[in-house]
Design a protein around this motif. Structure first.
Motif, PDB file in Angstrom:
ATOM      1  N   ILE A  96       0.869  -1.183   0.000  1.00  0.00           N
ATOM      2  CA  ILE A  96       0.000   0.000   0.000  1.00  0.00           C
ATOM      3  C   ILE A  96       0.905   1.232   0.000  1.00  0.00           C
ATOM      4  O   ILE A  96       1.564   1.537   1.003  1.00  0.00           O
ATOM      5  CB  ILE A  96      -0.946  -0.018   1.215  1.00  0.00           C
ATOM      6  N   GLY A  97       0.981   1.923  -1.144  1.00  0.00           N
ATOM      7  CA  GLY A  97       1.869   3.074  -1.297  1.00  0.00           C
ATOM      8  C   GLY A  97       3.101   2.719  -2.116  1.00  0.00           C
ATOM      9  O   GLY A  97       4.169   2.452  -1.559  1.00  0.00           O
ATOM     10  N   THR A  98       2.959   2.720  -3.453  1.00  0.00           N
ATOM     11  CA  THR A  98       4.067   2.343  -4.347  1.00  0.00           C
ATOM     12  C   THR A  98       5.207   3.355  -4.275  1.00  0.00           C
ATOM     13  O   THR A  98       6.382   2.982  -4.359  1.00  0.00           O
ATOM     14  CB  THR A  98       3.572   2.281  -5.819  1.00  0.00           C
ATOM     15  N   GLY A  99       4.854   4.655  -4.170  1.00  0.00           N
ATOM     16  CA  GLY A  99       5.863   5.710  -4.151  1.00  0.00           C
ATOM     17  C   GLY A  99       6.735   5.658  -5.394  1.00  0.00           C
ATOM     18  O   GLY A  99       6.252   5.642  -6.520  1.00  0.00           O
ATOM     19  N   SER A 100       8.052   5.582  -5.180  1.00  0.00           N
ATOM     20  CA  SER A 100       9.013   5.541  -6.299  1.00  0.00           C
ATOM     21  C   SER A 100       9.053   4.182  -6.984  1.00  0.00           C
ATOM     22  O   SER A 100       9.589   4.056  -8.078  1.00  0.00           O
ATOM     23  CB  SER A 100      10.412   5.828  -5.756  1.00  0.00           C
ATOM     24  N   GLY A 101       8.561   3.135  -6.291  1.00  0.00           N
ATOM     25  CA  GLY A 101       8.674   1.767  -6.816  1.00  0.00           C
ATOM     26  C   GLY A 101       9.902   1.035  -6.294  1.00  0.00           C
ATOM     27  O   GLY A 101      10.122  -0.124  -6.656  1.00  0.00           O
ATOM     28  N   TYR A 102      10.708   1.679  -5.431  1.00  0.00           N
ATOM     29  CA  TYR A 102      11.932   1.031  -4.931  1.00  0.00           C
ATOM     30  C   TYR A 102      11.609  -0.217  -4.103  1.00  0.00           C
ATOM     31  O   TYR A 102      12.118  -1.316  -4.374  1.00  0.00           O
ATOM     32  CB  TYR A 102      12.755   2.025  -4.115  1.00  0.00           C
ATOM     33  N   GLN A 103      10.739  -0.044  -3.106  1.00  0.00           N
ATOM     34  CA  GLN A 103      10.384  -1.204  -2.280  1.00  0.00           C
ATOM     35  C   GLN A 103       9.676  -2.265  -3.128  1.00  0.00           C
ATOM     36  O   GLN A 103       9.848  -3.468  -2.910  1.00  0.00           O
ATOM     37  CB  GLN A 103       9.481  -0.758  -1.120  1.00  0.00           C
ATOM     38  N   THR A 104       8.891  -1.807  -4.111  1.00  0.00           N
ATOM     39  CA  THR A 104       8.210  -2.738  -5.018  1.00  0.00           C
ATOM     40  C   THR A 104       9.251  -3.602  -5.740  1.00  0.00           C
ATOM     41  O   THR A 104       9.075  -4.812  -5.888  1.00  0.00           O
ATOM     42  CB  THR A 104       7.404  -1.949  -6.081  1.00  0.00           C
ATOM     43  N   GLU A 118      -1.088   2.841  -5.466  1.00  0.00           N
ATOM     44  CA  GLU A 118      -0.584   4.196  -5.206  1.00  0.00           C
ATOM     45  C   GLU A 118      -1.702   5.193  -5.531  1.00  0.00           C
ATOM     46  O   GLU A 118      -2.364   5.073  -6.552  1.00  0.00           O
ATOM     47  CB  GLU A 118       0.656   4.468  -6.068  1.00  0.00           C
ATOM     48  N   CYS A 119      -1.885   6.184  -4.647  1.00  0.00           N
ATOM     49  CA  CYS A 119      -2.993   7.131  -4.838  1.00  0.00           C
ATOM     50  C   CYS A 119      -2.596   8.353  -5.666  1.00  0.00           C
ATOM     51  O   CYS A 119      -3.463   9.133  -6.051  1.00  0.00           O
ATOM     52  CB  CYS A 119      -3.578   7.537  -3.491  1.00  0.00           C
ATOM     53  N   ILE A 120      -1.303   8.560  -5.938  1.00  0.00           N
ATOM     54  CA  ILE A 120      -0.890   9.708  -6.770  1.00  0.00           C
ATOM     55  C   ILE A 120      -0.531   9.160  -8.158  1.00  0.00           C
ATOM     56  O   ILE A 120       0.526   8.525  -8.334  1.00  0.00           O
ATOM     57  CB  ILE A 120       0.312  10.455  -6.139  1.00  0.00           C
ATOM     58  N   ASP A 145      -7.096   4.166  -4.065  1.00  0.00           N
ATOM     59  CA  ASP A 145      -7.018   4.287  -2.614  1.00  0.00           C
ATOM     60  C   ASP A 145      -6.675   2.933  -1.986  1.00  0.00           C
ATOM     61  O   ASP A 145      -7.554   2.088  -1.815  1.00  0.00           O
ATOM     62  CB  ASP A 145      -8.350   4.815  -2.071  1.00  0.00           C
ATOM     63  N   GLY A 146      -5.420   2.767  -1.617  1.00  0.00           N
ATOM     64  CA  GLY A 146      -4.976   1.514  -1.013  1.00  0.00           C
ATOM     65  C   GLY A 146      -5.377   1.371   0.438  1.00  0.00           C
ATOM     66  O   GLY A 146      -5.155   0.322   1.030  1.00  0.00           O
ATOM     67  N   SER A 147      -5.977   2.420   1.030  1.00  0.00           N
ATOM     68  CA  SER A 147      -6.371   2.292   2.444  1.00  0.00           C
ATOM     69  C   SER A 147      -7.492   1.264   2.609  1.00  0.00           C
ATOM     70  O   SER A 147      -7.752   0.815   3.718  1.00  0.00           O
ATOM     71  CB  SER A 147      -6.778   3.650   3.038  1.00  0.00           C
ATOM     72  N   PRO A 217       1.925  10.294   6.180  1.00  0.00           N
ATOM     73  CA  PRO A 217       0.563   9.829   6.474  1.00  0.00           C
ATOM     74  C   PRO A 217      -0.134   9.129   5.307  1.00  0.00           C
ATOM     75  O   PRO A 217       0.052   9.497   4.149  1.00  0.00           O
ATOM     76  CB  PRO A 217      -0.180  11.122   6.829  1.00  0.00           C
ATOM     77  N   LEU A 218      -0.917   8.128   5.650  1.00  0.00           N
ATOM     78  CA  LEU A 218      -1.802   7.455   4.696  1.00  0.00           C
ATOM     79  C   LEU A 218      -2.965   8.388   4.385  1.00  0.00           C
ATOM     80  O   LEU A 218      -3.490   9.057   5.283  1.00  0.00           O
ATOM     81  CB  LEU A 218      -2.326   6.165   5.333  1.00  0.00           C
ATOM     82  N   ARG A 219      -3.358   8.451   3.136  1.00  0.00           N
ATOM     83  CA  ARG A 219      -4.542   9.212   2.711  1.00  0.00           C
ATOM     84  C   ARG A 219      -5.696   8.242   2.474  1.00  0.00           C
ATOM     85  O   ARG A 219      -5.539   7.047   2.634  1.00  0.00           O
ATOM     86  CB  ARG A 219      -4.243   9.976   1.417  1.00  0.00           C
ATOM     87  N   GLY A 220      -6.818   8.774   2.038  1.00  0.00           N
ATOM     88  CA  GLY A 220      -7.922   7.921   1.602  1.00  0.00           C
ATOM     89  C   GLY A 220      -8.939   7.645   2.689  1.00  0.00           C
ATOM     90  O   GLY A 220      -8.902   8.238   3.772  1.00  0.00           O
ATOM     91  N   ALA A 221      -9.842   6.722   2.399  1.00  0.00           N
ATOM     92  CA  ALA A 221     -11.006   6.459   3.253  1.00  0.00           C
ATOM     93  C   ALA A 221     -10.616   6.116   4.694  1.00  0.00           C
ATOM     94  O   ALA A 221     -11.318   6.503   5.632  1.00  0.00           O
ATOM     95  CB  ALA A 221     -11.824   5.316   2.656  1.00  0.00           C
TER      96      ALA A 221
HETATM   97  N1  SAM Z   1       8.064   2.482  -0.242  1.00  0.00           N
HETATM   98  C1  SAM Z   1       7.952   3.587  -1.173  1.00  0.00           C
HETATM   99  C2  SAM Z   1       9.198   3.664  -2.041  1.00  0.00           C
HETATM  100  O1  SAM Z   1       9.972   2.699  -2.026  1.00  0.00           O
HETATM  101  O2  SAM Z   1       9.352   4.667  -2.743  1.00  0.00           O
HETATM  102  C3  SAM Z   1       7.764   4.886  -0.445  1.00  0.00           C
HETATM  103  C4  SAM Z   1       6.380   5.141  -0.124  1.00  0.00           C
HETATM  104  S1  SAM Z   1       6.061   6.738   0.504  1.00  0.00           S
HETATM  105  C5  SAM Z   1       6.823   6.705   2.082  1.00  0.00           C
HETATM  106  C6  SAM Z   1       4.335   6.518   0.871  1.00  0.00           C
HETATM  107  C7  SAM Z   1       3.471   6.422  -0.363  1.00  0.00           C
HETATM  108  O3  SAM Z   1       2.151   6.075   0.039  1.00  0.00           O
HETATM  109  C8  SAM Z   1       3.353   7.749  -1.118  1.00  0.00           C
HETATM  110  O4  SAM Z   1       3.723   7.569  -2.450  1.00  0.00           O
HETATM  111  C9  SAM Z   1       1.871   8.104  -0.998  1.00  0.00           C
HETATM  112  O5  SAM Z   1       1.366   8.774  -2.115  1.00  0.00           O
HETATM  113  C10 SAM Z   1       1.264   6.715  -0.833  1.00  0.00           C
HETATM  114  N2  SAM Z   1      -0.069   6.710  -0.240  1.00  0.00           N
HETATM  115  C11 SAM Z   1      -0.536   7.443   0.817  1.00  0.00           C
HETATM  116  N3  SAM Z   1      -1.823   7.135   1.046  1.00  0.00           N
HETATM  117  C12 SAM Z   1      -2.177   6.206   0.120  1.00  0.00           C
HETATM  118  C13 SAM Z   1      -3.393   5.512  -0.163  1.00  0.00           C
HETATM  119  N4  SAM Z   1      -4.502   5.696   0.559  1.00  0.00           N
HETATM  120  N5  SAM Z   1      -3.397   4.651  -1.180  1.00  0.00           N
HETATM  121  C14 SAM Z   1      -2.283   4.431  -1.929  1.00  0.00           C
HETATM  122  N6  SAM Z   1      -1.118   5.053  -1.720  1.00  0.00           N
HETATM  123  C15 SAM Z   1      -1.060   5.926  -0.690  1.00  0.00           C
END
Ligand code: SAM
Length: 226
Positions: A96-104, A118-120, A145-147, A217-221
């Motif tokens: 939940i939260g792909t971000g840059s894709g590094y952890q992925t 990822e929500c963005i 929304d991954g929440s 912070p986590l966004r979404g529902a």
């Molecule tokens: N592990 C990621 C990486 O390797 O780049 C970093 C993730 S960053 C700390 C957190 C990510 O969670 C952000 O990209 C943010 O947009 C995403 N995020 C926050 N709330 C979310 C949601 N409800 N659904 C999906 N992604 C969410």
């Protein structure tokens, strides 16, 4: 898969050298000892996931800005979470939260299949492009929304939150397979505890507090709205 596994330069400052130092100085030195995990950190070119950062910044002991107010997490924080998730090669994992894709990319080397939300949308597009360029083929990305998890793809052997949640809702807990592990920073917006929830059987969940951490912070529902 194309990975930058060979030597990329002769000096002490090639990306390979930076990765070796990161693994020894930031991970092994702090009791990260899962050999498969350490190997994934040696293989994945973190600097390609940190746009605009110099190598010393990309491989530094801290999170790195990736735009949109988000960061790629500190290497140790990712390693701690993934080690505590006790990942196995056959696992199906929700991130939940792909971000840059590094952890992925790390997950893609450790488990059978990764589902990443990822929500963005712009961040997801960049992450997808990087993963594609590296030849990663076992990741299914989703903009949304991954929440709420990803019920259509569950149950999962592991669920990894990359952003801090005020609580873990039942709708996500229900997506854990029996024996499945959920790792998440849970708490207030400013500081959290890393929590591991394990589905013991069809009804019973166990929960442990593994220690303090700080995530965006986590966004979404089921996240924060402001
Ligand atoms: N592990 C990621 C990486 O390797 O780049 C970093 C993730 S960053 C700390 C957190 C990510 O969670 C952000 O990209 C943010 O947009 C995403 N995020 C926050 N709330 C979310 C949601 N409800 N659904 C999906 N992604 C969410």
């Amino acid at each position: 898969m194309i990975w930058f596994a060979g030597k990329e330069g002769g000096s002490q400052n090639s990306p390979d050298d930076w990765r070796e130092r990161m693994v020894a100085g930031q991970l092994e030195a702090r009791k990260i000892n899962d050999a498969r995990l350490l190997d994934a950190f040696r293989q994945v070119p973190r600097h390609l996931f940190c746009p605009g950062a110099e190598l010393d910044d990309a491989y530094g002991d801290h999170p790195v800005d990736i735009g949109f107010g988000q960061t790629v997490s500190q290497p140790y924080m990712i390693a701690w979470m993934l080690q505590e998730a006790r990942l196995k090669a056959a696992d199906r994992v929700l991130e939940i939260g792909t971000g840059s894709g590094y952890q992925t990319a790390l997950l893609s080397r450790l488990v059978h299949r990764v589902f990443s939300v990822e929500c963005i949308p712009d961040l997801l597009a960049s992450a997808r492009a990087r993963l594609e360029e590296l030849g990663v083929a076992n990741v299914e990305p989703l903009a949304g929304d991954g929440s709420v998890g990803w019920p259509e793809r569950g149950p999962f052997d592991a669920i990894i939150y990359s952003a801090a949640a005020p609580e873990i809702p039942d709708v996500v807990k229900h997506q854990l397979a029996i024996g499945g592990r959920l790792l998440a920073p849970v708490g207030s917006r400013m500081s959290q505890s890393l929590v591991r929830i394990v589905r013991v059987d069809g009804k019973k969940l166990s929960e442990e507090n593994l220690g303090g951490c700080v995530f965006v912070p986590l966004r979404g529902a089921y996240g924060w709205s402001d």
